[in-house]
Design a protein around this motif. Structure first.
Motif, PDB file in Angstrom:
ATOM      1  N   LYS A 274     -45.111-115.386  23.376  1.00 51.23           N
ATOM      2  CA  LYS A 274     -44.034-115.815  24.462  1.00 51.23           C
ATOM      3  C   LYS A 274     -44.296-116.589  25.497  1.00 51.23           C
ATOM      4  N   PRO A 275     -43.760-117.220  25.727  1.00 50.25           N
ATOM      5  CA  PRO A 275     -43.992-118.609  26.674  1.00 50.25           C
ATOM      6  C   PRO A 275     -44.252-118.011  28.322  1.00 50.25           C
ATOM      7  N   LEU A 276     -44.956-119.097  28.880  1.00 50.07           N
ATOM      8  CA  LEU A 276     -45.935-118.793  30.112  1.00 50.07           C
ATOM      9  C   LEU A 276     -44.445-120.244  30.672  1.00 50.07           C
ATOM     10  N   ILE A 277     -43.882-119.132  32.461  1.00 49.23           N
ATOM     11  CA  ILE A 277     -43.021-120.156  32.527  1.00 49.23           C
ATOM     12  C   ILE A 277     -43.866-121.164  34.455  1.00 49.23           C
ATOM     13  N   HIS A 278     -43.561-121.939  34.673  1.00 48.56           N
ATOM     14  CA  HIS A 278     -43.528-122.811  35.789  1.00 48.56           C
ATOM     15  C   HIS A 278     -42.375-122.552  36.847  1.00 48.56           C
ATOM     16  N   LEU A 279     -42.906-121.573  38.287  1.00 50.53           N
ATOM     17  CA  LEU A 279     -41.986-120.910  38.947  1.00 50.53           C
ATOM     18  C   LEU A 279     -41.434-122.073  40.225  1.00 50.53           C
ATOM     19  N   THR A 280     -42.054-123.503  39.833  1.00 47.21           N
ATOM     20  CA  THR A 280     -41.927-123.985  40.543  1.00 47.21           C
ATOM     21  C   THR A 280     -40.650-125.489  40.111  1.00 47.21           C
ATOM     22  N   THR A 281     -41.926-125.655  39.077  1.00 48.56           N
ATOM     23  CA  THR A 281     -40.673-126.506  38.389  1.00 48.56           C
ATOM     24  C   THR A 281     -39.514-126.595  36.511  1.00 48.56           C
ATOM     25  N   PHE A 282     -39.212-124.839  37.144  1.00 46.77           N
ATOM     26  CA  PHE A 282     -39.132-124.158  36.135  1.00 46.77           C
ATOM     27  C   PHE A 282     -39.127-124.983  34.483  1.00 46.77           C
ATOM     28  N   GLU A 283     -40.118-124.998  34.041  1.00 45.53           N
ATOM     29  CA  GLU A 283     -40.607-125.586  32.432  1.00 45.53           C
ATOM     30  C   GLU A 283     -41.340-124.555  32.312  1.00 45.53           C
ATOM     31  N   SER A 284     -41.473-124.488  30.729  1.00 47.56           N
ATOM     32  CA  SER A 284     -41.667-123.117  29.889  1.00 47.56           C
ATOM     33  C   SER A 284     -42.722-123.951  28.790  1.00 47.56           C
ATOM     34  N   ARG A 285     -44.592-123.642  28.560  1.00 46.05           N
ATOM     35  CA  ARG A 285     -45.017-123.793  27.937  1.00 46.05           C
ATOM     36  C   ARG A 285     -46.103-123.176  26.695  1.00 46.05           C
ATOM     37  N   TYR A 286     -45.665-123.133  25.499  1.00 40.33           N
ATOM     38  CA  TYR A 286     -46.207-122.153  24.793  1.00 40.33           C
ATOM     39  C   TYR A 286     -48.262-122.374  24.653  1.00 40.33           C
ATOM     40  N   PRO A 287     -48.889-121.679  25.371  1.00 44.03           N
ATOM     41  CA  PRO A 287     -50.626-122.377  25.512  1.00 44.03           C
ATOM     42  C   PRO A 287     -50.884-121.712  23.952  1.00 44.03           C
ATOM     43  N   SER A 288     -51.672-122.395  23.414  1.00 40.76           N
ATOM     44  CA  SER A 288     -52.011-122.449  22.522  1.00 40.76           C
ATOM     45  C   SER A 288     -53.906-121.132  22.209  1.00 40.76           C
ATOM     46  N   PHE A 289     -54.003-120.431  21.279  1.00 38.94           N
ATOM     47  CA  PHE A 289     -55.091-120.000  21.691  1.00 38.94           C
ATOM     48  C   PHE A 289     -55.885-119.635  19.740  1.00 38.94           C
ATOM     49  N   HIS A 290     -57.548-119.542  19.930  1.00 40.10           N
ATOM     50  CA  HIS A 290     -57.670-118.915  19.346  1.00 40.10           C
ATOM     51  C   HIS A 290     -58.509-117.858  18.701  1.00 40.10           C
ATOM     52  N   HIS A 291     -58.281-117.413  17.746  1.00 39.63           N
ATOM     53  CA  HIS A 291     -57.996-115.972  17.260  1.00 39.63           C
ATOM     54  C   HIS A 291     -59.309-115.669  16.005  1.00 39.63           C
ATOM     55  N   ILE A 292     -59.814-114.700  16.428  1.00 39.48           N
ATOM     56  CA  ILE A 292     -61.813-114.712  15.718  1.00 39.48           C
ATOM     57  C   ILE A 292     -61.533-112.833  15.532  1.00 39.48           C
ATOM     58  N   ALA A 293     -61.614-112.250  14.147  1.00 38.43           N
ATOM     59  CA  ALA A 293     -60.901-111.044  14.511  1.00 38.43           C
ATOM     60  C   ALA A 293     -61.982-110.093  12.719  1.00 38.43           C
ATOM     61  N   VAL A 294     -62.110-109.275  13.285  1.00 35.65           N
ATOM     62  CA  VAL A 294     -62.733-108.046  12.133  1.00 35.65           C
ATOM     63  C   VAL A 294     -62.009-106.542  11.759  1.00 35.65           C
ATOM     64  N   ASP A 295     -61.507-106.489  10.898  1.00 36.21           N
ATOM     65  CA  ASP A 295     -60.976-104.986  10.556  1.00 36.21           C
ATOM     66  C   ASP A 295     -61.605-103.802   9.073  1.00 36.21           C
ATOM     67  N   TYR A 296     -62.050-102.786   9.567  1.00 33.94           N
ATOM     68  CA  TYR A 296     -62.399-102.104   8.188  1.00 33.94           C
ATOM     69  C   TYR A 296     -62.011-100.985   8.258  1.00 33.94           C
ATOM     70  N   GLY A 297     -61.998-100.202   6.756  1.00 31.41           N
ATOM     71  CA  GLY A 297     -61.355 -98.554   6.421  1.00 31.41           C
ATOM     72  C   GLY A 297     -62.243 -98.543   5.993  1.00 31.41           C
ATOM     73  N   THR A 298     -62.187 -96.900   5.278  1.00 34.15           N
ATOM     74  CA  THR A 298     -62.593 -96.370   4.287  1.00 34.15           C
ATOM     75  C   THR A 298     -61.970 -94.978   4.353  1.00 34.15           C
ATOM     76  N   ALA A 299     -62.306 -94.143   3.548  1.00 39.72           N
ATOM     77  CA  ALA A 299     -61.512 -92.780   2.746  1.00 39.72           C
ATOM     78  C   ALA A 299     -62.532 -91.933   3.052  1.00 39.72           C
ATOM     79  N   VAL A 300     -62.793 -91.025   3.541  1.00 43.18           N
ATOM     80  CA  VAL A 300     -63.279 -89.805   3.856  1.00 43.18           C
ATOM     81  C   VAL A 300     -62.863 -88.798   3.563  1.00 43.18           C
ATOM     82  N   GLY A 301     -62.846 -87.998   2.525  1.00 45.56           N
ATOM     83  CA  GLY A 301     -62.071 -86.517   1.574  1.00 45.56           C
ATOM     84  C   GLY A 301     -60.654 -87.838   1.856  1.00 45.56           C
ATOM     85  N   PRO A 302     -59.934 -86.604   2.751  1.00 49.49           N
ATOM     86  CA  PRO A 302     -58.156 -86.565   2.931  1.00 49.49           C
ATOM     87  C   PRO A 302     -57.933 -87.526   3.633  1.00 49.49           C
TER      88      PRO A 302
END
Length: 443
Positions: A274-302
């Protein structure tokens, strides 16, 4: 750009058929083995085959306040569904699927509202891609939807595809939008899977600028900018992102340890949906980002346990997000699903340019509970889903019944949104309580 995308999709489909024929002798041999039997034939893997599948539904969705002025209610097209065409051969697969709904059918009877951005990809296309596999290596390209992360709902790792937030009939499962991408998957020894994606352009999340599902953040933007016309606001948001300067991508590695511990690691460089909107110039932009993640899953009985953790680093609104969930199978066919999710921003929102993407609070926390039961040997299933936002103390409650009689499907669902104000994730739609009934056929 739409013409180029259409040519790209058509070329992929044509190539999938052409790549299976060589000289005349090979072509004759393949032609003799071609099967247009639309039933699955897993034992005949080396033959070329075409399968057609999909579903079609008829029904109606009514809001509670429609009954006050029932004679003025405009019905929708009353028909929706999907259609999928898949061609398979020894070394390749081509898939083309379409959406049939109020936004894509030409005879829709209801009013169509302006969205945050004119769709780059025609909305009637669900997916269209070609996949080539050589041993344990798979390569695909086209319009795709990919799933990253461990959680079934409210995943904080599923960051590749944009979402369709133009309605909240499914508040806990926003529909994905296909994006042009190239993807590779490599299966390696010791249950290791390596996956990578490259997206040559950027497609943002869609949300409504008019109508019932117009979010409260859009009202706030209108008050701050003084732009009350949806078309003018769309022009502000409609930034051209369909170009190589917005190329992005990522990589994901998963493995299973000791046959019971599932681990995943991923990195993704992309743009805020979703964009950021500059409220004075009425311009929008989509900022870049770095995403670093880890996930885990296991089962214990049911009980199945899942957890996700990620850091999203950007110029503004950097945050850490996590979720933890459990699925447990109970007696009498009962199933319980519980999830807790939270986003923690490094600092409070400094100005109002980020209204569309976050609130002023430093945290955004929700809990999800779902209880379901399958009865009559799977022919009927009832479900009650409950979502609550902690900061705004708002709720969404959705009971539903799903019946399956052979290939005939009968669904009934009720949606109730509650809260003390109109600023919560769900209380902003408290006038949109609805009931939805449908009858469908799968083939």
């Amino acid at each position: 750009m739409k013409r180029l995308l259409s040519i790209f999709i058509f070329s992929l489909l044509c190539f999938s058929f052409y790549s299976q024929t060589g000289d005349d002798e090979e072509g004759d041999a393949v032609e003799e083995d071609v099967s247009f039997d639309f039933k699955e034939s897993p034992s005949d893997k080396d033959d070329f085959s075409v399968s057609v599948g999909g579903s079609i539904f008829t029904g109606v969705g009514l809001f509670f306040d429609d009954f006050k002025t029932f004679k003025d209610v405009k019905p929708s097209s009353l028909v929706w569904g999907s259609l999928k065409l898949e061609a398979t051969a020894p070394l390749s697969t081509a898939l083309f699927s379409v959406n049939l709904n109020d936004n894509t059918l030409p005879f829709n009877l209801t009013q169509r509202y302006l969205l945050s951005k004119e769709a780059i990809i025609p909305q009637w296309i669900d997916e269209a891609f070609l996949q080539i596999n050589v041993g344990a290596f798979y390569f695909s390209g086209g319009l795709k939807k990919v799933n990253w992360g461990r959680s079934d709902f409210f995943s904080v790792l599923d960051v590749v595809n944009p979402k369709d937030e133009t309605s909240s009939f499914e508040p806990y499962e926003n529909k994905k939008i296909s994006a042009p991408m190239f993807q590779f998957v490599v299966y390696m020894p010791h249950d290791v899977k390596l996956e990578g994606v490259f997206l040559p352009m950027f497609i943002p999340t869609l949300f409504s600028l008019e109508g019932r599902w117009k979010p409260n953040s859009v009202y706030e933007i209108e008050n701050l900018t003084g732009i009350k016309e949806a078309k003018k606001l769309q022009d502000v948001l409609n930034k051209d992102t369909a170009k190589l300067s917005y190329a992005h991508g990522g990589i994901r590695l998963t493995s299973t340890l000791a046959l019971s511990h599932d681990l995943g690691f991923q990195y993704f460089y992309g743009y805020a949906k979703k964009p950021l909107i500059h409220l004075t110039t009425f311009e929008s932009r989509y900022p870049s980002f770095h995403h670093i993640a880890v996930d885990y899953g296991t089962a214990v009985g049911p009980v199945n346990l899942k957890a996700e953790l990620c850091a999203n680093i950007m110029d503004e609104n950097s945050n850490i997000a996590w979720n933890a969930s459990l699925d447990v199978a109970l007696r009498y066919g009962l199933a319980l699903n519980m999830l807790l999710k939270e986003s923690i921003y490094f600092k409070e929102r400094q100005d109002d340019c980020s209204i569309l993407s976050r609130k002023k609070q430093k945290t955004n926390t929700l809990a999800f509970i779902s209880l379901s039961q399958s009865v009559l040997r799977g022919a009927m299933e009832w479900n009650i889903s409950f979502v609550t936002g902690f900061e705004d103390v708002d709720f969404a409650i959705m009971p539903s019944i799903h019946c399956l009689f052979g290939t005939i499907i009968l669904d009934a669902k009720i949606g109730i949104f509650l809260g003390k104000n109109n600023k919560g994730n769900y209380s902003q739609y408290r006038k949109n309580n609805f009931i939805k009934l449908s009858l469908g056929y799968e083939f």
